[in-house]
Write an enzyme that holds these catalytic residues in place. Structure first.
Site, PDB file in Angstrom:
ATOM      1  CB  SER A 141      -0.965   0.006   1.185  1.00 28.27           C
ATOM      2  OG  SER A 141      -0.289  -0.243   2.396  1.00 28.27           O
ATOM      3  CG  HIS A 187       5.601  -8.668   8.313  1.00 29.01           C
ATOM      4  ND1 HIS A 187       6.593  -7.861   7.840  1.00 29.01           N
ATOM      5  CD2 HIS A 187       4.463  -7.925   8.298  1.00 29.01           C
ATOM      6  CE1 HIS A 187       6.084  -6.676   7.557  1.00 29.01           C
ATOM      7  NE2 HIS A 187       4.791  -6.688   7.828  1.00 29.01           N
ATOM      8  NE  ARG A 216       1.872  -3.457  12.241  1.00 27.88           N
ATOM      9  CZ  ARG A 216       1.756  -3.678  10.938  1.00 27.88           C
ATOM     10  NH1 ARG A 216       1.279  -2.722  10.150  1.00 27.88           N
ATOM     11  NH2 ARG A 216       2.126  -4.827  10.401  1.00 27.88           N
ATOM     12  CG  ASP A 239      -3.691  -7.763   8.936  1.00 30.08           C
ATOM     13  OD1 ASP A 239      -4.250  -6.683   9.170  1.00 30.08           O
ATOM     14  OD2 ASP A 239      -2.835  -7.904   8.043  1.00 30.08           O
ATOM     15  CG  HIS A 285      -0.959  -5.229   2.078  1.00 28.95           C
ATOM     16  ND1 HIS A 285      -0.305  -5.066   3.267  1.00 28.95           N
ATOM     17  CD2 HIS A 285      -0.873  -4.012   1.449  1.00 28.95           C
ATOM     18  CE1 HIS A 285       0.148  -3.816   3.362  1.00 28.95           C
ATOM     19  NE2 HIS A 285      -0.194  -3.157   2.271  1.00 28.95           N
TER      20      HIS A 285
HETATM   21  N1  CMX Z   1       0.967 -19.420   6.555  1.00 33.40           N
HETATM   22  C1  CMX Z   1       1.454 -20.377   5.715  1.00 33.40           C
HETATM   23  N2  CMX Z   1       2.524 -20.210   4.940  1.00 33.40           N
HETATM   24  C2  CMX Z   1       3.165 -19.053   5.062  1.00 33.40           C
HETATM   25  C3  CMX Z   1       2.762 -18.020   5.928  1.00 33.40           C
HETATM   26  C4  CMX Z   1       1.597 -18.247   6.688  1.00 33.40           C
HETATM   27  N3  CMX Z   1       1.090 -17.323   7.506  1.00 33.40           N
HETATM   28  N4  CMX Z   1       3.612 -16.980   5.826  1.00 33.40           N
HETATM   29  C5  CMX Z   1       4.522 -17.342   4.882  1.00 33.40           C
HETATM   30  N5  CMX Z   1       4.243 -18.590   4.425  1.00 33.40           N
HETATM   31  C6  CMX Z   1       4.911 -19.294   3.347  1.00 33.40           C
HETATM   32  C7  CMX Z   1       4.828 -18.463   2.066  1.00 33.40           C
HETATM   33  O1  CMX Z   1       3.569 -18.623   1.424  1.00 33.40           O
HETATM   34  C8  CMX Z   1       5.994 -19.008   1.282  1.00 33.40           C
HETATM   35  O2  CMX Z   1       5.590 -20.241   0.722  1.00 33.40           O
HETATM   36  P1  CMX Z   1       6.145 -20.728  -0.723  1.00 33.40           P
HETATM   37  O3  CMX Z   1       7.611 -20.910  -0.536  1.00 33.40           O
HETATM   38  O4  CMX Z   1       5.393 -21.987  -0.957  1.00 33.40           O
HETATM   39  O5  CMX Z   1       5.800 -19.620  -1.677  1.00 33.40           O
HETATM   40  C9  CMX Z   1       7.029 -19.302   2.376  1.00 33.40           C
HETATM   41  O6  CMX Z   1       6.292 -19.421   3.600  1.00 33.40           O
HETATM   42  C10 CMX Z   1       8.061 -18.197   2.529  1.00 33.40           C
HETATM   43  O7  CMX Z   1       7.378 -16.965   2.707  1.00 33.40           O
HETATM   44  P2  CMX Z   1       8.045 -15.790   3.564  1.00 33.40           P
HETATM   45  O8  CMX Z   1       9.319 -15.385   2.883  1.00 33.40           O
HETATM   46  O9  CMX Z   1       8.140 -16.181   5.003  1.00 33.40           O
HETATM   47  O10 CMX Z   1       6.929 -14.652   3.482  1.00 33.40           O
HETATM   48  P3  CMX Z   1       6.723 -13.560   2.339  1.00 33.40           P
HETATM   49  O11 CMX Z   1       7.632 -12.421   2.632  1.00 33.40           O
HETATM   50  O12 CMX Z   1       6.810 -14.159   0.976  1.00 33.40           O
HETATM   51  O13 CMX Z   1       5.204 -13.153   2.565  1.00 33.40           O
HETATM   52  C11 CMX Z   1       3.305 -12.593   3.855  1.00 33.40           C
HETATM   53  C12 CMX Z   1       4.799 -12.380   3.665  1.00 33.40           C
HETATM   54  C13 CMX Z   1       2.783 -11.642   4.915  1.00 33.40           C
HETATM   55  C14 CMX Z   1       2.585 -12.306   2.521  1.00 33.40           C
HETATM   56  C15 CMX Z   1       3.061 -14.075   4.293  1.00 33.40           C
HETATM   57  O14 CMX Z   1       3.677 -14.306   5.550  1.00 33.40           O
HETATM   58  C16 CMX Z   1       1.603 -14.452   4.350  1.00 33.40           C
HETATM   59  O15 CMX Z   1       1.038 -14.824   3.317  1.00 33.40           O
HETATM   60  N6  CMX Z   1       0.947 -14.340   5.560  1.00 33.40           N
HETATM   61  C17 CMX Z   1      -0.473 -14.589   5.681  1.00 33.40           C
HETATM   62  C18 CMX Z   1      -1.265 -13.394   5.162  1.00 33.40           C
HETATM   63  C19 CMX Z   1      -1.134 -12.205   6.105  1.00 33.40           C
HETATM   64  O16 CMX Z   1      -1.301 -12.313   7.303  1.00 33.40           O
HETATM   65  N7  CMX Z   1      -0.874 -11.031   5.513  1.00 33.40           N
HETATM   66  C20 CMX Z   1      -0.844  -9.771   6.279  1.00 33.40           C
HETATM   67  C21 CMX Z   1       0.558  -9.189   6.457  1.00 33.40           C
HETATM   68  C22 CMX Z   1       0.519  -7.881   7.189  1.00 33.40           C
HETATM   69  C23 CMX Z   1      -0.127  -6.827   6.329  1.00 33.40           C
HETATM   70  O17 CMX Z   1       0.480  -6.435   5.318  1.00 33.40           O
HETATM   71  O18 CMX Z   1      -1.251  -6.429   6.601  1.00 33.40           O
END
Ligand code: CMX
Length: 434
Positions: A240, A317, A326, A372, A270
């Site tokens: 964002s 994250h 937060r 979140d 996000h």
């Molecule tokens: N549950 C399951 N798997 C997860 C995970 C979770 N909460 N968080 C990360 N992973 C997985 C990723 O999908 C990724 O899998 P692949 O290798 O199969 O693609 C792997 O772990 C590595 O990811 P990462 O490097 O740890 O995380 P990213 O930087 O790529 O992504 C985020 C960060 C937030 C998108 C991810 O942790 C996620 O999808 N979390 C759940 C959604 C969420 O809560 N989003 C809100 C974030 C805060 C905000 O911006 O509001």
């Protein structure tokens, strides 16, 4: 000129030579290197953006202008008898780096209250949306519709010095911020309450007025203040904030930039994760026939979600490697005000259950909860049960950070963003793949 604008102008004048010097004397100095993994991995960790408004340390979490969230909550002035500070004071802090006095905050509150009213056509645009439209789509369109009000655009068309860009941008940003609670409340009342005859109460501050307009009583006013403040900024690289900055870098005005940032926030990875958390918990609850699961049963739900190839919303994250402060601020509030809330008990159980499972699975780099994981449950407790709406609340808060950054981007003359792309074949050649 308002006190805030005057102080901001002094800060801008003092800051400009620092950027000029960095560019002139150190423009070719190297501060980072880029790997194939970073380019193919969403540019993770590449130091390529500048902001002085907030900094996100992976272990410590966010600091606004050098202050941790507990410090922000402690130092900013609060309405009498309230636990949470004025959101208007946060705007002052983000823009100037200074904690405002009571009278400086009063000045911003007065200024905001003079900018609150919405043009009639914005209500019409919201009303024109069909039922079941997502409130984020409506919010984005409502903001977009006001682009015709942009003072930056008008002054740009008439010819304006680059040195003055920040001034009408400040006006656009402040006008828009002051109007966002009414837009959000109108969307809420139209979609879920069926009463659109609600208008701002001039004596109330930003958070108090929002609570009033959606018909929620204290301490929901404090929930609003807390919510808008914790969501305001998370440095510049998140979707964002980066979208807002990127759109504005072409000198698109604050309305275009804010609508863009809202669209980015609407994704489930996000901002939309806050509604996904509630949806996930409700699903667990339904499958349990409204009986609270045991820890073992909860573990099974978490594994089932992972085994279906889905993420656990509210966990993980891109930058953080510890529990999000937060999350911690909200948990503290919940422990104080709603310790026996059933869904809060689910959230607390998830806090125990999810991190070890994510560690065991070994994929997520950060097994800890983010903002979140906690926020929807507090909203639910105070009667905002329409979880589609939660990301609208996130957007109103996030607009403070994004727009503060856009004002400073203009003040410091940051150029249009234009990274370079290469082809896969070029990358293969660079690393010696034939
Ligand atoms: N549950 C399951 N798997 C997860 C995970 C979770 N909460 N968080 C990360 N992973 C997985 C990723 O999908 C990724 O899998 P692949 O290798 O199969 O693609 C792997 O772990 C590595 O990811 P990462 O490097 O740890 O995380 P990213 O930087 O790529 O992504 C985020 C960060 C937030 C998108 C991810 O942790 C996620 O999808 N979390 C759940 C959604 C969420 O809560 N989003 C809100 C974030 C805060 C905000 O911006 O509001």
């Amino acid at each position: 000129m308002s006190t805030l604008k005057e102080v901001l102008y002094e800060k801008i004048e003092a800051h400009r030579p620092r950027v000029t010097r960095l560019l002139k004397e150190h423009g070719n100095d190297v501060i980072d290197k880029v790997t194939v993994g970073q380019v193919l991995g969403g540019m993770r960790g590449i130091k390529s953006l500048v902001t002085d408004i907030s900094y996100l340390d992976p272990m410590e979490g966010i600091r606004y202008r050098g202050l941790t969230l507990p410090e922000v909550f402690e130092k900013l002035p609060k309405p009498q008898g309230k636990e949470m500070p004025y959101v208007e004071g946060l705007y002052y802090l983000l823009l100037t780096g200074e904690i405002p006095t009571e009278s400086q905050v009063a000045d911003v509150i007065y200024d905001f209250s003079n900018r609150r009213l919405l043009p009639r056509y914005v209500f019409d645009i919201i009303d024109a949306f069909p039922n079941h439209s997502h409130p984020m789509a409506i919010l984005s369109a409502a903001v977009m519709s006001m682009q015709r009000e942009s003072m930056f655009n008008t002054r740009y068309q008439n010819g304006m010095s680059k040195m003055d860009y920040w001034d009408p941008t400040y006006e656009d940003a402040t006008n828009l911020l002051a109007k966002l609670p009414l837009i959000g409340a109108y969307i809420y009342n139209k979609l879920y309450v069926g009463n659109t005859n609600v208008f701002p109460e001039p004596t109330l501050d930003f958070g108090g007025n929002f609570a009033y307009m959606i018909g929620k009583e204290a301490p929901y006013d404090d929930v609003s203040r807390m919510y808008f403040i914790i969501h305001a900024d998370h440095e510049s690289g998140n979707v964002s904030a980066h979208t807002g900055h990127l759109v504005a870098s072409s000198l698109s005005d604050a309305y275009y930039a804010t609508s863009g940032m809202i669209n980015g926030l609407a994704g489930p990875l996000h901002g939309l994760a806050n509604q996904e958390v509630l949806r996930w918990i409700q699903d667990v609850r339904m499958k349990m026939g409204n009986k609270k699961p045991t820890k073992e049963e909860m573990k099974k739900f978490v594994w089932d979600t992972l085994n279906k190839g889905q993420v656990i919303p509210g966990y993980g994250h891109a930058v953080l490697r510890k529990t999000d402060p937060r999350y911690a601020v909200q948990r503290e509030f919940a422990l104080k005000h709603m310790p026996d809330d059933e869904l809060f008990e689910y959230v607390s159980m998830l806090y125990e259950v999810v991190p070890p499972i994510l560690k065991e699975q070994g994929k997520a780099k950060n097994p800890w909860p983010n903002v979140d994981a906690q926020s929807g449950v507090i909203q639910w407790h105070y009667g905002v049960k329409e979880y589609d709406f939660y990301t609208v609340l996130f957007s109103i808060g996030r607009a403070f950070g994004v727009l503060s950054n856009v004002i400073w981007d203009r003040a410091l003359g940051y150029p249009i963003e234009r990274p370079k792309s290469i082809t896969t074949a070029m990358m293969e050649e660079m690393v010696g793949i034939k």
